[in-house]
Structure formats: C-alpha cells, structure tokens
Motif scaffolding. Structure first.
Motif: not given
Length: 489
Positions: A96, A352, A356, A358-359, A365, A368, A411, A415, A418-419
């Motif tokens: 990512w 990840v 990176s 964060p959202p 994040w 991982t 969670r 994520e 989103k990823l």
C-alpha cells in the motif's frame, strides 16, 4: 547418551529435537536415551495449528514455509508427508503506497532494491524516493563506520538508499516477517548479505546484486514456499504418532515450574530434576506436583520461560535471555463472496507500511498485511469465494491485544474495505491471537545468542532451541531443535 532426555516445549523446535534424539532420519542412530516431551498446552505444535473454516482446513498460524531451506521439507518427507506437500500457486505481492496497492517491483532482495529502474518506476517511492535511489547509482554514500559486526537495517538502508526505501519497502517486508521495526533490527541476524554489501565501496544496490545473484527464471525451479494439504496440524499429528512409535513419551497439560540440579548425585542417578504440575486425571480438574529426572534437558521454550528456569543456575544466561523482547500478532481470516471484489486479486497479498498516512479521521493503520489465502494456496480455493487474512499488531503496537474479538473483526474489515475498495460484509470471520509470539532480533542479537549458548554449555547437560535464537521461520526452528539435540546427545 544412556538415560533420559527431557525436551521442555512441544512446538516444532522441541518436536524436531525429540525426533533427532530418537533417531532422526532413519530412526537407528538415536542417542539411546528415553526421550520425554513436556508441553504446557493441551496440544502440541505451538503456533502450527489448523481449524475448519468455510468447509476447508485453514492454518491459524503460519500458512506455509520457505522452500529454499531444506529442514522443513526434509522433516515432512522423513515422516511420510511428502505427498501432502502443496507448492505455492500465487506469484508476486504488493504494498500500500500513495493511496493504493501497488505491485512490488522486480529486483528486490528481501525488500531492498538491487536495480534502479524497476523500483523507480513502481510508483511506490515518489520523486523523493527516486532521488535516493539515483544518488546510490551516481554518488553513492561511503560507509563512514567501516567494517563492523552488526548494524540496524533501517538506518543503514536509509543512509544508502533514502528513508522512503526503508519505510515503504524494507520495513514492511523484513519488519513484517518479524512483527517488528527495522529501526533497531539486526542486519547480521536477519539479513547478513545486506551487512556484507554495505561494507563494500560504491553502490549498495550493485554490491547487493553481487551478494545475492538474481535467480535464473526457469519452469523447473523449485517452489519458493510450501504448505500441507491438510494443514500444519496434520504435520504435528503425524510427527506425534511417529515419535510415540519410537517410544518417545509425550506429556501435555504439564508445566515445568523448576529445574533443579541433583546436588547429591549418585552413580546412575539423573543430573537434573524437573518439578512439574499436571492434571491428576488428565484435562481440567485437580493438579499434582511431580518430579521427573533427566540426564539432559532441551529447553525449547520462549526466552522468558528459559530465563526463569535457568536463573538459579546461571545469572548470565538468564540475563541475556531476559533481554529478548517479544511482539504479539492477531490474525483475522475472512470468507468473502467473489462477487464482492472490486477487481480480481493479483499476487498473494499486500503489505501496509507502518508509517503510511492513516485513514482519514482515524489513527494509524492496525492492519500490517493482507494475504489472499485462496490465491496463494490452490488447495484452499472454492468456487465463488475467496479467503482473506489480515495481520494486526507488531512490536510497539499492542492495540489489537486490548480489543475484543468483535472489535478486532470490525476494525480489520473496515480497514480492508478502505485498502481494497470493498463495500460488503464478510460471510464469516475467525480471530486467532498469538501473544508474545515473535522474538525481536535487535542489533548484536547473534552476539547475545552466542553468549546464551556458551553460558548454557557451561552449566552442562542443557541446550536451548527455538525461534528466539537463529531464525524465526519454521525451517530455522527445526534446525535449532536438531542442533540442540546433537549438542546434548
């Protein structure tokens, strides 16, 4: 050796030690000792376990092992599981970076670029990262520290190739393997070719190419990774049956509370006594204390447990063992409808990076890595579904330890959405927690390991084995167990 050898710890390192002590490959060259394996859990195998999930047997810990090293393959074949081995099917992986998953470029050596153009064109590094690579080609930075026994991977790579390379390629891969950070991770213990390449003049990428020549593409090349058709638990069970067939005594649900030297040793009496606590009638219920004599002991347990048992006998060994830290990891396996995917899955998954962005509207994040299990392993494929696995947690990030299973699932799935651009609910989810499972190999780890092994050898009749010393992978753990058996046999 004639007498009794007790192996404390029934993970793959301890079982490999027991296998070696009872005769190894051909079963006829054993130590001549009666071998006892003592395990505190209700089952053998440690992190190697499997469970039924979505109509398939899915590994709940490591889902495969490295094929470049022979130890795991050899042990599988020695116990008759050669036909159950499954080669990896998926090729390649992603990371990512800059808002989306991008394929890892060609020419990486454990995440470290060895060629300029594939990494520069990957879209992972951006202009700043490209400049760091270009500097290594045109004006490579000299190694101002000169020859040295060990270095931190992160600062070494950052100085030579730039911080972007360390953050977006090296830390996700090498740090991810160890659930740690390359900021203080030992190059000598985790990737020696990097240390050797860094001490050469000129470009690090060119030096690393000479240290680790690129494999020649070939259809006949052996697979890089292997799994077992019925899961890792089938390997452990087959090994248990084989050990019992050789006369090895296995005691689960048994905790070693103390390791005592037999002070008044008479001819024929054991050198050590192990004080254990175990159920009276097996399973849950009343327990009883028991003493087991041993002429030699293999401690195939985590470093803190070994430190506690050895403290009365050698402060140095206990102190060095106590300095090894551990990270916890939580795995969440999802069953997802194939129709819910926004695009076809490519490769075996993606990483990840720890740093990176964060959202939006959230903290860092937690995920991982995401593994495409059903793409990676052909025996896990089912029509109309895919299996995804999210990894959470690393050294210094214990958030998942504090969340309930329901919170972890929520969670992780948020994520992943989103990823990967998913807007659906999973068909099924399973959480597996591995507390304090990943030893951290900090700078000069091999020096500490050598000190531990020397101190233990001075005690006499004891050896240590496991992932805390010379490798965290399954083949390395098997090698560690067999070496410990040879040291005391």
């Amino acid at each position: 050796m004639v007498g009794r050898v007790v192996v404390v710890g029934g993970g793959i390192s301890g079982l490999a030690a027991a296998w070696e002590l009872s005769g190894g490959r051909d079963g006829s060259a054993g130590s001549g000792a009666h071998v006892v394996v003592i395990e505190s859990a209700s089952r053998l195998g440690g992190a190697l376990d499997s469970a039924k999930f979505g109509g398939r047997i899915v590994d709940t810990g490591p889902d495969g092992f490295l094929g470049r090293r022979p130890e795991a393959l050899d042990l599988c074949r020695e116990i008759g599981l050669g036909d159950a081995l499954v080669p990896i099917a998926g090729r390649g992986a992603g990371v990512w970076a800059r808002g989306r998953v991008r394929p890892l470029p060609a020419g990486l050596a454990l995440g470290i670029p060895t060629k300029f153009w594939p990494a520069a064109r990957s879209g992972i590094l951006g202009v700043r990262g490209q400049l760091g690579l270009a500097r290594d080609v045109l004006l490579p930075r000299p190694d101002v520290r000169g020859p040295i026994g060990d270095r931190s991977i992160g600062p070494l790579v950052a100085r030579k190739l730039g911080q972007r390379v360390a953050d977006r390629l090296v830390d996700p891969l090498i740090g991810g393997i160890h659930a740690g950070s390359v900021d203080d991770m030992s190059a000598a213990a985790t990737y020696p070719p990097l240390l050797a390449a860094a001490q050469k003049r000129g470009s690090l990428m060119r030096a690393l190419r000479s240290e680790v020549p690129a494999p020649v593409p070939s259809e006949d090349a052996p697979p890089l990774f292997w799994a077992l058709n019925d899961g890792m638990a089938s390997w452990i069970e087959q090994l248990r049956v084989a050990l019992v067939g050789r006369g090895v005594e296995i005691r689960c649900d048994t905790t070693v509370q103390a390791l005592e030297r037999n002070a008044r040793r008479e001819p024929g009496s054991p050198r050590w006594n192990l004080v254990t606590v175990e159920p009276v009638h097996g399973g849950a219920g009343p327990t009883s204390e028991r003493s087991t004599g041993a002429d030699a002991v293999v401690l195939a347990v985590p470093a803190p447990v070994a430190a506690s048992l050895l403290e009365p006998h050698d402060d140095e060994a206990a102190g060095l063992l106590g300095k090894i830290s551990y990270a916890s990891v939580t795995l969440v396996t999802f069953r997802v409808s194939l129709d819910a995917l926004a695009s076809p899955l490519a490769g075996t998954g993606f990483l990840v990076p720890r740093r990176s962005p964060p959202p939006s509207g959230g903290d860092a994040w937690a995920v991982t890595a995401v593994t495409y299990l059903s793409e990676k392993w052909p025996h896990l494929r089912t029509e109309g579904e895919v299996l995804l696995r999210a990894s959470l947690g690393r050294y210094g990030d214990n958030r998942a330890d504090e969340w309930s299973d329901e919170e972890v699932v929520g969670r992780a799935w948020t994520e992943i959405g989103k990823l990967m651009g998913l807007d659906c609910e999973p068909l099924e989810a399973r959480v597996t927690r591995w507390p304090r499972a990943f030893p951290q190999y900090r700078v000069h780890h091999l020096m500490r390991t050598a000190g531990i092994e020397a101190a233990v050898a001075r005690i006499g009749g004891i050896a240590v084995a496991g992932s805390a010393y010379r490798g965290v992978g399954i083949p390395a753990c098997i090698a560690s167990g067999r070496a410990a058996a040879q040291a005391i046999a």
